[in-house]
Design an enzyme around this catalytic site. Sequence first.
Site, mmCIF file in Angstrom:
data_model
loop_
_atom_site.group_PDB
_atom_site.id
_atom_site.type_symbol
_atom_site.label_atom_id
_atom_site.label_comp_id
_atom_site.label_asym_id
_atom_site.label_seq_id
_atom_site.Cartn_x
_atom_site.Cartn_y
_atom_site.Cartn_z
ATOM 1 N N ALA A 20 0.839 -1.215 0.000
ATOM 2 C CA ALA A 20 0.000 0.000 0.000
ATOM 3 C C ALA A 20 0.865 1.253 0.000
ATOM 4 C CB ALA A 20 -0.936 -0.013 1.214
ATOM 5 N N ASN A 22 3.429 3.956 -2.403
ATOM 6 C CA ASN A 22 3.072 4.968 -3.402
ATOM 7 C C ASN A 22 2.412 4.383 -4.642
ATOM 8 O OD1 ASN A 22 3.858 7.239 -2.000
ATOM 9 N ND2 ASN A 22 5.977 7.121 -2.707
ATOM 10 N N VAL A 23 3.029 3.326 -5.195
ATOM 11 C CA VAL A 23 2.456 2.755 -6.419
ATOM 12 C C VAL A 23 1.138 2.047 -6.102
ATOM 13 C CG1 VAL A 23 2.783 1.093 -8.291
ATOM 14 C CG2 VAL A 23 4.716 2.478 -7.524
ATOM 15 N N ARG A 92 13.563 2.415 -5.000
ATOM 16 C CA ARG A 92 14.944 2.905 -5.119
ATOM 17 C C ARG A 92 15.177 4.194 -4.353
ATOM 18 N NH1 ARG A 92 17.111 3.403 -11.054
ATOM 19 N NH2 ARG A 92 14.955 3.526 -11.754
ATOM 20 N N ARG A 98 18.002 -0.380 -10.147
ATOM 21 C CA ARG A 98 16.884 -1.288 -9.907
ATOM 22 C C ARG A 98 17.390 -2.622 -9.358
ATOM 23 N NH1 ARG A 98 15.540 1.296 -14.851
ATOM 24 N NH2 ARG A 98 13.594 2.447 -14.738
ATOM 25 N N ASN A 130 10.391 -4.098 -8.531
ATOM 26 C CA ASN A 130 11.699 -4.202 -9.188
ATOM 27 C C ASN A 130 12.649 -5.131 -8.449
ATOM 28 O OD1 ASN A 130 11.733 -2.666 -11.560
ATOM 29 N ND2 ASN A 130 11.824 -0.749 -10.396
ATOM 30 N N HIS A 185 13.436 -4.378 -17.957
ATOM 31 C CA HIS A 185 13.180 -3.048 -17.385
ATOM 32 C C HIS A 185 14.443 -2.612 -16.648
ATOM 33 C CE1 HIS A 185 11.003 0.299 -15.804
ATOM 34 N NE2 HIS A 185 11.021 -0.111 -14.564
HETATM 35 O O1 TXD Z 1 7.873 -0.074 -13.978
HETATM 36 C C1 TXD Z 1 7.889 -0.636 -12.917
HETATM 37 N N1 TXD Z 1 7.742 -1.949 -12.843
HETATM 38 C C2 TXD Z 1 8.073 0.120 -11.658
HETATM 39 C C3 TXD Z 1 8.507 -0.580 -10.486
HETATM 40 C C4 TXD Z 1 7.741 1.493 -11.575
HETATM 41 C C5 TXD Z 1 7.730 2.121 -10.364
HETATM 42 C C6 TXD Z 1 8.058 1.454 -9.115
HETATM 43 N N2 TXD Z 1 8.607 0.162 -9.291
HETATM 44 C C7 TXD Z 1 8.860 -0.678 -8.113
HETATM 45 O O2 TXD Z 1 7.635 -0.920 -7.420
HETATM 46 C C8 TXD Z 1 9.752 -0.067 -7.065
HETATM 47 O O3 TXD Z 1 11.110 -0.144 -7.430
HETATM 48 C C9 TXD Z 1 9.408 -0.934 -5.872
HETATM 49 O O4 TXD Z 1 10.111 -2.161 -5.964
HETATM 50 C C10 TXD Z 1 7.913 -1.194 -6.049
HETATM 51 C C11 TXD Z 1 7.014 -0.361 -5.120
HETATM 52 O O5 TXD Z 1 7.304 0.993 -5.285
HETATM 53 P P1 TXD Z 1 6.643 2.100 -4.320
HETATM 54 O O6 TXD Z 1 7.118 3.419 -4.800
HETATM 55 O O7 TXD Z 1 5.202 1.856 -4.171
HETATM 56 O O8 TXD Z 1 7.369 1.740 -2.939
HETATM 57 P P2 TXD Z 1 6.867 2.095 -1.455
HETATM 58 O O9 TXD Z 1 6.112 3.385 -1.455
HETATM 59 O O10 TXD Z 1 8.060 1.960 -0.589
HETATM 60 O O11 TXD Z 1 5.820 0.947 -1.111
HETATM 61 C C12 TXD Z 1 6.172 -0.377 -0.938
HETATM 62 C C13 TXD Z 1 5.202 -0.958 0.047
HETATM 63 C C14 TXD Z 1 5.326 -0.372 1.466
HETATM 64 O O12 TXD Z 1 4.098 0.124 1.913
HETATM 65 C C15 TXD Z 1 5.784 -1.569 2.311
HETATM 66 O O13 TXD Z 1 5.288 -1.547 3.660
HETATM 67 C C16 TXD Z 1 5.188 -2.712 1.515
HETATM 68 O O14 TXD Z 1 5.434 -2.376 0.162
HETATM 69 N N3 TXD Z 1 5.764 -4.015 1.840
HETATM 70 C C17 TXD Z 1 4.999 -5.130 1.938
HETATM 71 N N4 TXD Z 1 3.680 -5.318 1.732
HETATM 72 C C18 TXD Z 1 3.212 -6.573 1.908
HETATM 73 N N5 TXD Z 1 3.999 -7.618 2.243
HETATM 74 C C19 TXD Z 1 5.327 -7.458 2.441
HETATM 75 N N6 TXD Z 1 6.093 -8.500 2.769
HETATM 76 C C20 TXD Z 1 5.881 -6.170 2.285
HETATM 77 N N7 TXD Z 1 7.130 -5.654 2.422
HETATM 78 C C21 TXD Z 1 7.038 -4.333 2.140
#
Ligand code: TXD
Length: 326
Positions: A20, A22-23, A92, A98, A130, A185
Amino acid sequence: MTDYNSLLSCQSPQVTVIGAGNVGRTLAQRISEKNLADVVLIDIVEGLPQGVALDLMEAQGIELHDSQIIGTNNYEDTAGSDVVVITAGLARKPGMSRDDLLQVNAKIVYESAQKAIKYSPNAIFIVITNPLDVMTYLTWKATGLPSQRVMGMAGVLDSSRLQTFIAMELGVCSADVSTMVLGGHGDLMLPVIRYCTVHGVPITELMDEATIERLVERTRNGGAEIVKLLQTGGAYYAPASSASLMVESVLRNQSRLLPTAAYLEGQYGLNDIYLGVPCRLGCRGIEHILEVNLTDAERQALHVSAGSVRENLNIALAGVGLTPVG
Ligand code: TXD
């Protein structure tokens, strides 16, 4: 007498979004505001998905959509989902590639996918975390699903970034620009310039080589450019839009042709790897992989990109206790 109640299915489609952050939360917003499905937002942090879901629901009467959004820390609440999107993991930080996210995210994604499939055995999985191509392969392994039901989102975003840069350069509407970015990617992604057009006109007729190369480089660094500007975290608006396009094509069986990380079994001369290629997406997931003609140089670039994905894949597979691939 006809029992009309029995004819009505009150079930809306349901999408689980794991993570939950940013994405994930922006994707939940896009899905609900487009009225695509109900959303279950799940995260490891207690209170976070519940708070985000409540906040989104409190805008329902203003945005005028019908979707229900709930937040949870419990996979039981995700049961019966039609689509599961994985965004869980670390994002990141400035200076990180990545691939630096590899070890940590491998474990998170593998375990999340295993838990989700238990409750939604008929779901289609779309991976966002990623390094994307590797995480998609791990999700396929973790779920045991046919490969058509597991895909990764990256090519839509990379293509959309190139589309934006071309539109900004030429002063035309993005909607008239069509682009195709294939491969992994990462820094070795492959924008196929021969297939980029402005309303059918090849961009090579509208821009010189140096300009095209500059826009291609900007696309390759598109994620890093935003990470550097934001300082904390990475891009999420365009990634969420890209993922919602894929979710929509699946849920509404639209057959959109979208660059998607798909499992290759001989296509493009590659085997046993997830990599970005043009795919037709519908209710069964990846319904067709389109093999476009590539020049020798483009094909070689695709194979170089695949080689770098494979290196990371083997590290990640070993990390979760699986046998590396050849
Ligand atoms: O083009 C693409 N594929 C991408 C990929 C474009 C943008 C972002 N990209 C990747 O998505 C980025 O490099 C990250 O690996 C993910 C998620 O990015 P986001 O910006 O949403 O990261 P956040 O804001 O840190 O959110 C990650 C959430 C955070 O709330 C954590 O508490 C949660 O993941 N998290 C978990 N949720 C459930 N279960 C587990 N185990 C867990 N661990 C962390």
